[in-house]
Scaffold this motif. Structure first.
Motif, PDB file in Angstrom:
ATOM      1  N   TRP A 182       0.687  -1.257   0.039  1.00  0.00           N
ATOM      2  CA  TRP A 182       0.005   0.030   0.246  1.00  0.00           C
ATOM      3  C   TRP A 182       0.813   1.224   0.042  1.00  0.00           C
ATOM      4  O   TRP A 182       0.558   2.142  -0.601  1.00  0.00           O
ATOM      5  CB  TRP A 182      -1.103  -0.069   1.324  1.00  0.00           C
ATOM      6  CG  TRP A 182      -2.180   0.910   1.123  1.00  0.00           C
ATOM      7  CD1 TRP A 182      -2.654   1.579  -0.134  1.00  0.00           C
ATOM      8  CD2 TRP A 182      -3.206   1.038   2.051  1.00  0.00           C
ATOM      9  NE1 TRP A 182      -3.752   2.295   0.323  1.00  0.00           N
ATOM     10  CE2 TRP A 182      -4.041   2.033   1.576  1.00  0.00           C
ATOM     11  CE3 TRP A 182      -3.244   0.883   3.594  1.00  0.00           C
ATOM     12  CZ2 TRP A 182      -5.189   2.478   2.519  1.00  0.00           C
ATOM     13  CZ3 TRP A 182      -4.316   1.409   4.299  1.00  0.00           C
ATOM     14  CH2 TRP A 182      -5.074   2.250   3.796  1.00  0.00           C
ATOM     15  N   GLU A 183       1.941   1.305   0.724  1.00  0.00           N
ATOM     16  CA  GLU A 183       2.702   2.364   0.880  1.00  0.00           C
ATOM     17  C   GLU A 183       3.654   2.474  -0.207  1.00  0.00           C
ATOM     18  O   GLU A 183       3.971   3.790  -0.888  1.00  0.00           O
ATOM     19  CB  GLU A 183       3.797   2.356   2.032  1.00  0.00           C
ATOM     20  CG  GLU A 183       2.959   2.420   3.537  1.00  0.00           C
ATOM     21  CD  GLU A 183       3.674   2.060   4.753  1.00  0.00           C
ATOM     22  OE1 GLU A 183       4.951   1.822   4.435  1.00  0.00           O
ATOM     23  OE2 GLU A 183       3.274   1.725   5.719  1.00  0.00           O
ATOM     24  N   ARG A 184       4.397   1.558  -0.860  1.00  0.00           N
ATOM     25  CA  ARG A 184       5.477   1.595  -1.853  1.00  0.00           C
ATOM     26  C   ARG A 184       5.213   0.823  -2.988  1.00  0.00           C
ATOM     27  O   ARG A 184       5.750   1.020  -3.970  1.00  0.00           O
ATOM     28  CB  ARG A 184       6.438   0.998  -1.224  1.00  0.00           C
ATOM     29  CG  ARG A 184       6.943   1.318   0.088  1.00  0.00           C
ATOM     30  CD  ARG A 184       8.474   0.666   0.558  1.00  0.00           C
ATOM     31  NE  ARG A 184       8.993   1.151   1.833  1.00  0.00           N
ATOM     32  CZ  ARG A 184       9.841   0.389   2.386  1.00  0.00           C
ATOM     33  NH1 ARG A 184      10.668  -0.450   1.966  1.00  0.00           N
ATOM     34  NH2 ARG A 184      10.108   0.866   3.607  1.00  0.00           N
ATOM     35  N   GLY A 185       4.010   0.061  -3.338  1.00  0.00           N
ATOM     36  CA  GLY A 185       3.851  -0.630  -4.325  1.00  0.00           C
ATOM     37  C   GLY A 185       4.589  -2.036  -4.541  1.00  0.00           C
ATOM     38  O   GLY A 185       5.478  -2.310  -3.676  1.00  0.00           O
ATOM     39  N   TYR A 186       4.613  -2.944  -5.451  1.00  0.00           N
ATOM     40  CA  TYR A 186       5.190  -4.212  -5.441  1.00  0.00           C
ATOM     41  C   TYR A 186       6.802  -3.941  -5.686  1.00  0.00           C
ATOM     42  O   TYR A 186       7.621  -4.457  -5.064  1.00  0.00           O
ATOM     43  CB  TYR A 186       4.592  -4.930  -6.604  1.00  0.00           C
ATOM     44  CG  TYR A 186       4.997  -6.325  -6.802  1.00  0.00           C
ATOM     45  CD1 TYR A 186       4.682  -7.265  -6.082  1.00  0.00           C
ATOM     46  CD2 TYR A 186       6.160  -6.690  -7.513  1.00  0.00           C
ATOM     47  CE1 TYR A 186       5.124  -8.666  -5.965  1.00  0.00           C
ATOM     48  CE2 TYR A 186       6.539  -7.986  -7.861  1.00  0.00           C
ATOM     49  CZ  TYR A 186       6.279  -8.981  -6.888  1.00  0.00           C
ATOM     50  OH  TYR A 186       6.716 -10.279  -7.053  1.00  0.00           O
ATOM     51  N   ILE A 187       7.043  -3.219  -6.698  1.00  0.00           N
ATOM     52  CA  ILE A 187       8.541  -2.869  -7.227  1.00  0.00           C
ATOM     53  C   ILE A 187       9.337  -2.409  -5.634  1.00  0.00           C
ATOM     54  O   ILE A 187      10.356  -2.755  -5.341  1.00  0.00           O
ATOM     55  CB  ILE A 187       8.650  -1.908  -8.050  1.00  0.00           C
ATOM     56  CG1 ILE A 187       8.417  -2.479  -9.325  1.00  0.00           C
ATOM     57  CG2 ILE A 187      10.184  -1.257  -8.242  1.00  0.00           C
ATOM     58  CD1 ILE A 187       9.200  -3.139 -10.357  1.00  0.00           C
ATOM     59  N   GLY A 188       8.651  -1.301  -4.995  1.00  0.00           N
ATOM     60  CA  GLY A 188       9.155  -0.988  -3.809  1.00  0.00           C
ATOM     61  C   GLY A 188       9.118  -1.628  -2.555  1.00  0.00           C
ATOM     62  O   GLY A 188       9.726  -1.356  -1.362  1.00  0.00           O
ATOM     63  N   THR A 189       8.718  -2.947  -2.766  1.00  0.00           N
ATOM     64  CA  THR A 189       8.610  -3.728  -1.579  1.00  0.00           C
ATOM     65  C   THR A 189       9.427  -4.763  -1.697  1.00  0.00           C
ATOM     66  O   THR A 189       9.205  -5.803  -2.438  1.00  0.00           O
ATOM     67  CB  THR A 189       7.266  -4.287  -1.563  1.00  0.00           C
ATOM     68  OG1 THR A 189       6.220  -3.236  -1.121  1.00  0.00           O
ATOM     69  CG2 THR A 189       6.926  -5.380  -0.229  1.00  0.00           C
ATOM     70  N   SER A 190      10.853  -4.659  -1.139  1.00  0.00           N
ATOM     71  CA  SER A 190      11.895  -5.573  -1.420  1.00  0.00           C
ATOM     72  C   SER A 190      11.677  -6.771  -0.317  1.00  0.00           C
ATOM     73  O   SER A 190      11.012  -6.540   0.945  1.00  0.00           O
ATOM     74  CB  SER A 190      13.073  -5.130  -0.997  1.00  0.00           C
ATOM     75  OG  SER A 190      13.165  -4.591   0.029  1.00  0.00           O
ATOM     76  N   PRO A 191      12.183  -8.101  -0.380  1.00  0.00           N
ATOM     77  CA  PRO A 191      11.871  -8.961   0.551  1.00  0.00           C
ATOM     78  C   PRO A 191      12.589  -8.536   2.105  1.00  0.00           C
ATOM     79  O   PRO A 191      12.211  -8.845   2.970  1.00  0.00           O
ATOM     80  CB  PRO A 191      12.695 -10.181   0.013  1.00  0.00           C
ATOM     81  CG  PRO A 191      12.602 -10.004  -1.415  1.00  0.00           C
ATOM     82  CD  PRO A 191      12.553  -8.518  -1.668  1.00  0.00           C
TER      83      PRO A 191
END
Length: 191
Positions: free
Chosen positions: A16-25
């Motif tokens: 929600w905050e960063r999107g898929y790309i911005g969500t790193s493992p």
């Protein structure tokens, strides 16, 4: 909360905050307070975890919507309650925002719960509007399917306008506008 639950919840927040790309493992693991081994023990990888998070978010969105849409009252009363419910407007819709994420939209598996949820909302609103028409609350000229699609489009578009302006005012105006259009189809009470 179990490690798997913390991982899902952390992923939901980050999507929600960063999107898929911005969500790193790594970001998921840090937020969840879980190690890499724990993450890969519970999930095959980031796509698997993202899918669990998106499904959870979509399920919660449906449940919250259903609370207002199945409550007592006329069809317009219930739609009004749904549109006026408390929301974090400036953050946007946690499901609708995913449509702006190219990685989610390019992956049929990740896109599916997004599409299914928005389709469910359109269908549920169409059912409610059909019920209102059959009960004589709404005039026969109202097309339930196109009106439901309009309500969802205005809701999602209202989020976009609010985010662009950094103000809830455009969202509130959009909701007031669609409710005004819907009110024009309310049948006069029998005398």
């Amino acid at each position: 909360m179990s490690t798997a639950e913390r991982l899902i919840e952390s992923t939901r927040e980050l999507l929600w905050e960063r999107g898929y790309i911005g969500t790193s493992p790594k970001a998921i693991q840090q937020r969840a307070g879980a190690g890499q081994g724990s993450m890969y023990h519970h999930f095959a990888g980031k796509p698997d975890l993202a899918l669990a998070a998106i499904r959870r978010t979509a399920g919660e969105m449906r449940a919250k919507a259903e609370e207002q849409l199945s409550a007592p009252g006329t069809a317009v009363d219930r739609i009004t309650a749904y549109l006026h419910r408390e929301r974090d407007v400036l953050k946007g819709c946690p499901v609708g925002r995913l449509t702006q994420d190219p990685e989610v939209m390019a992956d049929p598996v990740l896109r599916a719960p997004v599409d299914e949820t928005l389709a469910w909302l359109r269908e549920r609103l169409a059912e409610l509007l059909t019920e209102g028409r059959e009960r004589g609350e709404l005039n026969a000229a109202l097309d339930p399917r196109t009106t439901a699609a309009t309500v969802v489009a205005v809701l999602q578009g209202g989020y976009v306008l609010a985010r662009a302006a950094d103000s809830v005012q455009p969202f509130d105006q959009a909701i007031a506008g669609v409710l005004g259009l819907l009110a024009a189809h309310v049948s006069a009470a029998p005398e």
